[in-house]
Design a protein around this motif. Structure first.
Motif, PDB file in Angstrom:
ATOM      1  N   GLY A  50       0.804  -1.213   0.000  1.00  0.00           N
ATOM      2  CA  GLY A  50       0.000   0.000   0.000  1.00  0.00           C
ATOM      3  C   GLY A  50       0.834   1.258   0.000  1.00  0.00           C
ATOM      4  N   ILE A  51       2.175   1.120   0.005  1.00  0.00           N
ATOM      5  CA  ILE A  51       3.110   2.253  -0.046  1.00  0.00           C
ATOM      6  C   ILE A  51       3.624   2.353  -1.478  1.00  0.00           C
ATOM      7  N   SER A  52       3.308   3.448  -2.175  1.00  0.00           N
ATOM      8  CA  SER A  52       3.619   3.548  -3.604  1.00  0.00           C
ATOM      9  C   SER A  52       5.100   3.415  -3.904  1.00  0.00           C
ATOM     10  N   ALA A  53       5.953   4.073  -3.104  1.00  0.00           N
ATOM     11  CA  ALA A  53       7.389   4.023  -3.374  1.00  0.00           C
ATOM     12  C   ALA A  53       7.913   2.596  -3.305  1.00  0.00           C
ATOM     13  N   ILE A  54       7.359   1.785  -2.408  1.00  0.00           N
ATOM     14  CA  ILE A  54       7.786   0.392  -2.299  1.00  0.00           C
ATOM     15  C   ILE A  54       7.161  -0.449  -3.396  1.00  0.00           C
ATOM     16  N   ASP A  55       5.856  -0.361  -3.566  1.00  0.00           N
ATOM     17  CA  ASP A  55       5.162  -1.233  -4.509  1.00  0.00           C
ATOM     18  C   ASP A  55       5.610  -1.006  -5.947  1.00  0.00           C
ATOM     19  N   ASP A 342      -3.558   1.155  -3.727  1.00  0.00           N
ATOM     20  CA  ASP A 342      -3.342  -0.169  -4.291  1.00  0.00           C
ATOM     21  C   ASP A 342      -2.441  -0.051  -5.514  1.00  0.00           C
ATOM     22  N   MET A 343      -2.076  -1.173  -6.089  1.00  0.00           N
ATOM     23  CA  MET A 343      -1.110  -1.172  -7.188  1.00  0.00           C
ATOM     24  C   MET A 343      -1.626  -0.394  -8.394  1.00  0.00           C
ATOM     25  N   THR A 344      -2.904  -0.542  -8.724  1.00  0.00           N
ATOM     26  CA  THR A 344      -3.457   0.164  -9.874  1.00  0.00           C
ATOM     27  C   THR A 344      -3.392   1.670  -9.678  1.00  0.00           C
ATOM     28  N   ALA A 345      -3.783   2.152  -8.487  1.00  0.00           N
ATOM     29  CA  ALA A 345      -3.734   3.587  -8.215  1.00  0.00           C
ATOM     30  C   ALA A 345      -2.300   4.101  -8.272  1.00  0.00           C
ATOM     31  N   THR A 346      -1.355   3.309  -7.786  1.00  0.00           N
ATOM     32  CA  THR A 346       0.050   3.719  -7.808  1.00  0.00           C
ATOM     33  C   THR A 346       0.563   3.876  -9.230  1.00  0.00           C
ATOM     34  N   LEU A 347       0.305   2.895 -10.085  1.00  0.00           N
ATOM     35  CA  LEU A 347       0.811   2.957 -11.460  1.00  0.00           C
ATOM     36  C   LEU A 347       0.086   4.013 -12.272  1.00  0.00           C
TER      37      LEU A 347
END
Length: 391
Positions: A50-55, A342-347
């Motif tokens: 749930g952390i964008s920089a990590i995911d 989530d991953m989709t929001a991050t990308l």
């Protein structure tokens, strides 16, 4: 031992909540039995934090061991709690087979209460087993706490078939307790007074992570290490770097500017990210996006250093665009506050940040992804190769 989840224990494995003791079904060696190289399965599948920089950039993979290098005073504990509360295996539904084992070593009572409250508020306490070792408890219990946590994780992973995330904070407290015990035994010290066998001792903990071929379950480790004087060459982070698969580095500069989590992505690395991202795992464009974000941010940081000498008025149009990108990347992408993405929001956010660049600047992204997903902003769409400002 199926009564482990939802419980809180002290550093010696005694109940630290209002519940009765766990009724044991068998006795196990706390040193465990790390799987050998032949038995190990290759780590795969993303553990979404749930952390964008990590995911997006330092992707944690199921079965991986990844440390967080932090300076004293940085919010590593808060980050550990956020990861414990918000992690799941990417793509999994329901999360019934995902569990967290949280081990806090040498913490104050205030910190222990923070971790208790954070896990309770998250609503995931029923899938978490916590081991809280306080700073005023004996040093020998600090050496025992991570072994208790990992023994519990091994049971949950190999006997119950769960994907287990073990979060430990902080291994520097463990190493200091190890030094104290070794000094009492009058053992010969190694570098900077640390025990000469600290490398093998840390390896005995770290190597208990992984996957086993042909068996369900996995153990993923995320351990915090505080660096004395912010020195990444100190023996503790230095030795840990040889037995783990990358590192997440926290930045004091980002923390001073109010960015949380203050993750410095440039010196950070996940060596197993490629095993978990891309087509059929996260998203087809993930690898390309990660490479482009790294490249753009690295250039933006370089331009920021240049601007501190010549001033922003001396920068060309292209350089100012990268400078603005670095600022936005830190304040919109790295900085999340209490939000979970989530991953989709991050990308999708990554594509939004890259919209400022004309197509020819995005050299790390394959044409098919640019055709489908790149929607340049008005200024970027008007630019053509060779028409940008100097620099």
């Amino acid at each position: 031992m199926t009564g482990l989840l939802g419980r809180t224990f002290d550093g010696a494995g005694r109940p630290a909540d209002s519940e009765p003791p766990v009724v044991p079904h068998e006795a196990r060696d706390l040193d465990g039995a790390p799987p050998g190289p032949v038995a190990r399965g290759h780590p795969s599948d993303v553990v979404e934090t749930g952390i964008s920089a990590i995911d997006a950039l330092i992707t944690l993979v199921r079965g991986q061991k990844l440390p967080i290098f932090s300076g004293y005073g940085l919010p590593a504990g808060q980050l550990a709690a956020r990861i414990a509360m918000g992690s799941r295996v990417h793509g999994a539904t329901g999360g019934a087979d995902f569990a967290v084992v949280f081990a806090a070593l040498g913490v104050t009572r205030h910190e222990a209460e923070f971790y208790r409250a954070a896990l309770a508020v998250s609503g995931r306490q029923h899938r978490t087993a916590s081991f809280l070792n306080l700073a005023d408890e004996p040093a020998i219990e600090r050496l025992q706490t991570p072994r208790l946590a990992l023994t519990a994780a091994e049971y949950l992973a190999w006997e119950e078939g769960r994907d287990v995330l073990v979060v430990m904070t902080d291994l520097t407290s463990y190493c200091e307790a190890l030094r104290e015990v070794c000094a009492a035994r009058q053992e010969l010290p190694g570098r900077r007074g640390d025990p000469s066998d600290m490398y093998s001792d840390l390896a005995s903990l770290v190597e208990r992570a992984g996957r086993i071929r042909g068996r369900r379950g996995s153990i993923t480790q995320l351990a915090i290490l505080s660096m004395p004087d912010d020195d990444i060459s100190h023996p503790i982070p230095d030795l840990a770097g040889y037995i783990t698969e990358g590192q997440i580095v926290l930045s004091r500069d980002l923390d001073r500017r109010g960015i949380f989590p203050p993750i410095d992505v440039l010196p950070s690395l996940s060596r197993l990210a490629s095993a978990g991202i891309g087509a059929g795992r996260t998203r087809d464009d993930h690898r390309d996006l990660a490479d482009q974000l790294y490249a753009g941010y690295a250039r933006g940081r370089h331009v920021r250093d240049l601007a501190s000498v010549v001033g922003t008025a001396g920068l060309g149009e292209d350089d100012r665009r990268y400078l603005d990108f670095a600022d936005d990347f830190e304040h919109r992408f790295i900085n999340q506050g209490d939000a979970r993405r989530d991953m989709t929001a991050t990308l999708d956010l990554a594509w939004d940040l890259l919209a400022r660049f004309p197509r020819h600047e995005l050299k790390r992204i394959r044409p098919q992804f640019l055709d489908e997903l790149h929607h340049p902003a008005a200024g970027a769409a008007a630019d053509q190769p060779g028409t940008g400002g100097p620099g």
